[in-house]
Structures are given as structure tokens and as C-alpha cells.
Design a protein around this motif. Structure first.
Motif, PDB file in Angstrom:
ATOM      1  N   UNK A   1       0.832  -1.202   0.000  1.00  0.00           N
ATOM      2  CA  UNK A   1       0.000   0.000   0.000  1.00  0.00           C
ATOM      3  C   UNK A   1       0.869   1.256   0.000  1.00  0.00           C
TER       4      UNK A   1
ATOM      5  N   UNK B   1       3.878   1.563  -1.187  1.00  0.00           N
ATOM      6  CA  UNK B   1       4.473   1.747  -2.519  1.00  0.00           C
ATOM      7  C   UNK B   1       3.467   2.406  -3.445  1.00  0.00           C
ATOM      8  N   UNK B   2       2.225   1.899  -3.410  1.00  0.00           N
ATOM      9  CA  UNK B   2       1.194   2.442  -4.286  1.00  0.00           C
ATOM     10  C   UNK B   2       0.950   3.913  -3.987  1.00  0.00           C
ATOM     11  N   UNK B   3       0.888   4.239  -2.690  1.00  0.00           N
ATOM     12  CA  UNK B   3       0.615   5.633  -2.332  1.00  0.00           C
ATOM     13  C   UNK B   3       1.788   6.532  -2.691  1.00  0.00           C
TER      14      UNK B   3
ATOM     15  N   UNK C   1       3.724   6.128  -5.297  1.00  0.00           N
ATOM     16  CA  UNK C   1       3.564   6.393  -6.731  1.00  0.00           C
ATOM     17  C   UNK C   1       2.474   7.424  -6.979  1.00  0.00           C
ATOM     18  N   UNK C   2       1.384   7.312  -6.196  1.00  0.00           N
ATOM     19  CA  UNK C   2       0.267   8.233  -6.383  1.00  0.00           C
ATOM     20  C   UNK C   2       0.693   9.664  -6.094  1.00  0.00           C
ATOM     21  N   UNK C   3       1.385   9.835  -4.972  1.00  0.00           N
ATOM     22  CA  UNK C   3       1.797  11.186  -4.594  1.00  0.00           C
ATOM     23  C   UNK C   3       2.781  11.741  -5.614  1.00  0.00           C
TER      24      UNK C   3
ATOM     25  N   UNK D   1       2.803  11.091  -8.715  1.00  0.00           N
ATOM     26  CA  UNK D   1       2.096  11.456  -9.948  1.00  0.00           C
ATOM     27  C   UNK D   1       1.348  12.767  -9.794  1.00  0.00           C
ATOM     28  N   UNK D   2       1.151  13.207  -8.548  1.00  0.00           N
ATOM     29  CA  UNK D   2       0.435  14.462  -8.360  1.00  0.00           C
ATOM     30  C   UNK D   2       1.367  15.672  -8.435  1.00  0.00           C
TER      31      UNK D   2
ATOM     32  N   UNK E   1       8.572   6.375 -12.992  1.00  0.00           N
ATOM     33  CA  UNK E   1       8.554   4.916 -13.114  1.00  0.00           C
ATOM     34  C   UNK E   1       7.291   4.410 -13.774  1.00  0.00           C
ATOM     35  N   UNK E   2       6.165   4.919 -13.290  1.00  0.00           N
ATOM     36  CA  UNK E   2       4.908   4.377 -13.751  1.00  0.00           C
ATOM     37  C   UNK E   2       4.336   5.293 -14.814  1.00  0.00           C
ATOM     38  N   UNK E   3       4.634   5.044 -16.063  1.00  0.00           N
ATOM     39  CA  UNK E   3       3.997   5.838 -17.120  1.00  0.00           C
ATOM     40  C   UNK E   3       3.876   5.011 -18.376  1.00  0.00           C
TER      41      UNK E   3
END
Lengths: 168, 267
Positions: free
Chosen positions: B21, B23-25, B27-29, B31-32, B39-41
Motif C-alpha cells: 500500500x 508503494x502504491x501511495x 507512486x500516487x503522490x 504522480x500528483x 517509473x509508472x507511465x
């Protein structure tokens, strides 16, 4: 067992592709999209290795994030519903769910409905909260959760009854 | 020590969940915030490739519209040449400042708050970060991530995007942002409260940044109000580009970018 692994891998790939290439372009009324990829998590075998299950759910979410450029919101939502799934299995199908091998197609409609609806609701709530990331937009989050959730639930129920093997 | 290990073993599922969780958060932050989601695109080999192969098929359904758009653009360019042959000949003597690379949009989104596009051109075609993306109708966004064969664009429909813009008539300069509501309307802020503006005015790029040349169309003024402090306007701009329906785009490369950057970093 091997058969089960194969089924689930195919389901994984299939759901990701359907979601990324077709369902995310629906944009019904401007913003309503169904997120049926979580069927993978919802229909994952009940007797499982929980660590592996959590990891696969995370991977599923992250793959979609790759496709949709959404950071990690799908990963967070997916891994959360994967973690709390046993709780809802217990709630919907009774405490003895672990001892019997439940086939989703054999359960009552009401049980199945409450199980799907609750997990979809939680998934969408987390998803849109993280995606929009602003308290000031609570109304928008609620609206998106409600409508997309209904759409997802509707599609999930249809797909589930279409693809379940009919056992008399 | 023993107890510590026992604790870890007993709660390993929960701890694993918390790890995933976070790690996911993370990445989310990331992306904001602008320019951080490395990394995630979708500009990578896997997703870029899949999007492109699907787009190859989908593209056939829009051939007619694309043809019409190209025909119109050709027509406009031709009429420019015939009317301004004199001026053009003088222009060609000076060195070109920008080059254009045509590309195809393989993935478009406009319903989220952070919208990105994926293009089928990447580093091997000379596409790099911070180059501008336009269509014949106006601007689309700025390249933010590239791989060998694909690139990702921050759309103007992204709440983190900021683009220098001006009112064409009066040359007042402001910043184009997006509030995340309609995919057809963006917001122009920081226009001086003294400026005389009216509905229907044209908004173009300012040419102050090194990304876009001057006078590329953005849209027209839809409505406006004064900000609470009354020193600047908040303007709704009707975008000239239909961001929900993009096919061919052009990537603009500023040939002087290195020179300009080194000059500006010396300050």
C-alpha cells in the motif's frame, strides 16, 4: 491446481487488456467508466496463499496504472480490497465459507450481490479519493463512486452469470 | 529478539499489505507533482507497443475525418504561401528556429484530473522532454517522459500543467491552467486587472517559454471575472482544439534550446 493457475493468468491478462483498451474509453456521460478488472480479485480462489494473492492484486493494479498513467491509485485500491476480502466473504457467505469450497455460481443471488457490491464500493471509494485527492471535491468523488460503481456492479453480475459453468 | 521475530511472522500478511500500500501511495503522490512520475507511465515498451498496435486498427475508422482535417490545413497553408510569397522568401534566408515532427496519438484521456497522452514517437525520432505538442487547431501539451520509441505528453487538461499564454490583441501575459472540470474549457490566470478584455478575444501562446513558438492558437475567451483581490482576472478559455478527439499531432523542437538553457542558467 495447474489448471487453476492457468485460468487465473489468462483471466489476469484478459481483464487488463479489456479494461485498458475498451472500458476506459467508454466515458459514459463524460466520466462514468466501469472497472471490471477487479473481478480477478473478487473471483480469486478462496483457498489461497495470501501473500501471493496480495502481490498479484498489487501487480494487477500497477499494470493498469501503467496503462492509464494514474500513478498508483489502482494498485492501492486493488491491494486493499484483496486484503479485506476474507472479512466480506465471511459477512456475505457465513462463517463457514473457508471449510467448504464455494462456487460463486452456486451461491444465492443475494449473497453474491452483497459481496460484489460492498467490495466494489470500497474499491471505487479508495480509487477516486486517491485519484482526485482533494477534500473540496467530495461531491464529485461521491458522484463518480456511485455511478461508476453501479456500472461496474451491473457488468460484473452479467459477466459472472455469463461465464459461470452451469451446474444443475 | 525472539518475540520480535514472532511478531513479524504472525503479522506478515498485514505487514506485506502495508508495504504494498505504501508503494502504491508513494507512486500516487509522485504522480500528483509535476514532472515526477518517472517509473509508472505509459511511455514504455510494453504499454506503448500495445497501444500502438490497437491504434493501428482503430485508426482506419477515422481516416475520412483525418483526411478532411489535413486537406483544410493544406488549403490554409497554400493560401498563406500564395498571399505572402514575398515575405516567405525573406524568411527562408534566416535559420529555422523550430523543427516539427509529426506523430500519432495512440492513447488519449480527458476524464481524469491528471490527463496524459501517449505518442508513437520517441527518442530515436528526436523527441525529448519539454518539447511542445500541437495540432493544426492549437496546443495539446508538453512532452514529459520519453522512451526509445514512445513518449508521454502532459495534456493541457492536467491540473499540474502550466503554460505561458497571452491575449493576442493586447499582449497581456498570463498562465494557462486547468481546473479539472470540462475538457473544453481551460483557465487563464494572472492577467492584469487593468487589461481591457472582452468575450471572444483570442488567446495564444506567449513565446516567453522555450517550449512553444509565439502566437500558437489556444482558444477564445469564453467568460471572465475579477479575482477576489481585484488585481487580476480569472478567465475561462474555450479551447480551439477538441481534446477529446485527437489524431495527428506535431511535436515542436526548439533548435536553440541548449543555447537558451545555458544562457539562462548563467544568470
Amino acid at each position: 491446481m495447474n489448471n487453476l493457475a492457468l485460468t487465473n493468468s489468462i483471466r489476469f491478462i484478459f481483464l487488463v487488456l479489456i479494461q485498458a483498451l475498451i472500458l476506459n474509453n467508454i466515458n459514459f456521460m463524460g466520466y462514468i467508466n466501469p472497472y471490471i478488472y477487479i473481478l480477478f480479485i473478487l473471483l480469486y480462489p478462496i483457498k489461497n496463499n495470501r501473500m501471493l494473492f496480495l502481490f498479484l492484486s498489487f501487480l494487477l493494479g500497477l499494470t493498469l496504472d501503467l496503462f492509464l498513467d494514474s500513478g498508483g491509485v489502482h494498485a492501492a485500491a486493488s491491494v486493499t480490497i484483496a486484503y479485506i476480502r476474507p472479512l466480506f466473504l465471511k459477512f456475505s457467505f457465513g462463517t463457514s465459507y473457508a471449510h467448504q469450497t464455494i462456487k460463486f455460481s452456486n451461491t444465492e443471488f443475494g449473497q453474491r450481490f452483497s459481496y460484489l457490491a460492498l467490495l466494489i464500493l470500497i474499491h471505487h471509494l479508495i480509487l477516486f479519493n486517491l485519484e482526485i485527492f482533494a477534500i473540496s471535491q467530495l461531491l464529485l468523488i461521491a458522484k463518480k463512486t456511485l455511478f461508476s460503481g453501479l456500472f461496474t456492479l451491473f457488468l460484473c453480475l452479467i459477466i459472472q452469470s455469463l461465464f459461470s459453468k452451469t451446474t444443475s | 529478539m525472539q518475540q520480535l521475530f514472532n511478531f513479524f511472522i504472525r503479522n506478515k500478511t498485514f505487514l506485506f499489505y502495508v508495504l504494498l500500500l505504501s508503494i502504491a501511495i508513494f507512486f500516487t503522490i509522485q504522480s500528483h507533482s509535476y514532472h515526477k512520475s518517472k517509473f509508472i507511465n505509459s511511455a514504455n515498451f510494453l504499454t506503448g507497443g500495445i497501444y500502438e498496435s490497437v491504434n493501428n486498427i482503430e485508426h482506419y475508422f477515422h481516416l475520412k475525418e483525418e483526411n478532411n482535417a489535413l486537406l483544410e490545413e493544406n488549403n490554409r497553408l497554400k493560401s498563406l504561401i500564395y498571399n505572402k510569397r514575398q515575405a516567405l522568401e525573406i524568411d527562408t534566408i534566416s535559420m529555422p528556429k523550430y523543427t516539427l515532427t509529426p506523430a500519432l496519438v495512440t492513447k488519449n484521456s480527458y476524464t481524469a484530473k491528471q490527463n496524459y497522452l501517449t505518442l508513437n514517437k520517441g527518442e530515436r525520432d528526436g523527441v525529448f522532454e519539454d518539447q511542445g505538442v500541437i495540432t493544426s487547431n492549437g496546443i495539446v501539451g508538453i512532452i514529459d517522459n520519453t522512451s526509445n520509441g514512445y513518449s508521454r505528453v502532459i495534456s493541457i487538461l492536467n491540473t499540474t500543467s502550466q503554460i505561458n499564454a497571452k491575449l493576442k490583441k493586447s499582449n497581456h501575459i498570463g498562465i494557462l491552467k486547468w481546473d479539472g472540470k470540462s475538457p473544453f474549457v481551460a483557465q487563464l490566470t494572472d492577467i492584469q486587472g487593468l487589461a481591457k478584455i472582452k468575450i471572444g478575444d483570442t488567446v495564444t501562446t506567449s513565446g516567453n517559454s522555450n517550449t512553444f513558438p509565439k502566437d500558437i492558437l489556444i482558444g477564445t475567451l469564453k467568460d471572465f471575472k475579477l479575482s477576489p483581490t481585484e488585481d487580476s482576472y480569472i478567465i475561462n478559455v474555450q479551447l480551439s482544439n477538441d481534446m477529446t478527439n485527437l489524431g495527428h499531432v506535431h511535436i515542436i523542437e526548439n533548435l536553440d534550446i541548449d543555447e537558451l538553457n545555458s544562457l539562462e542558467s548563467n544568470e
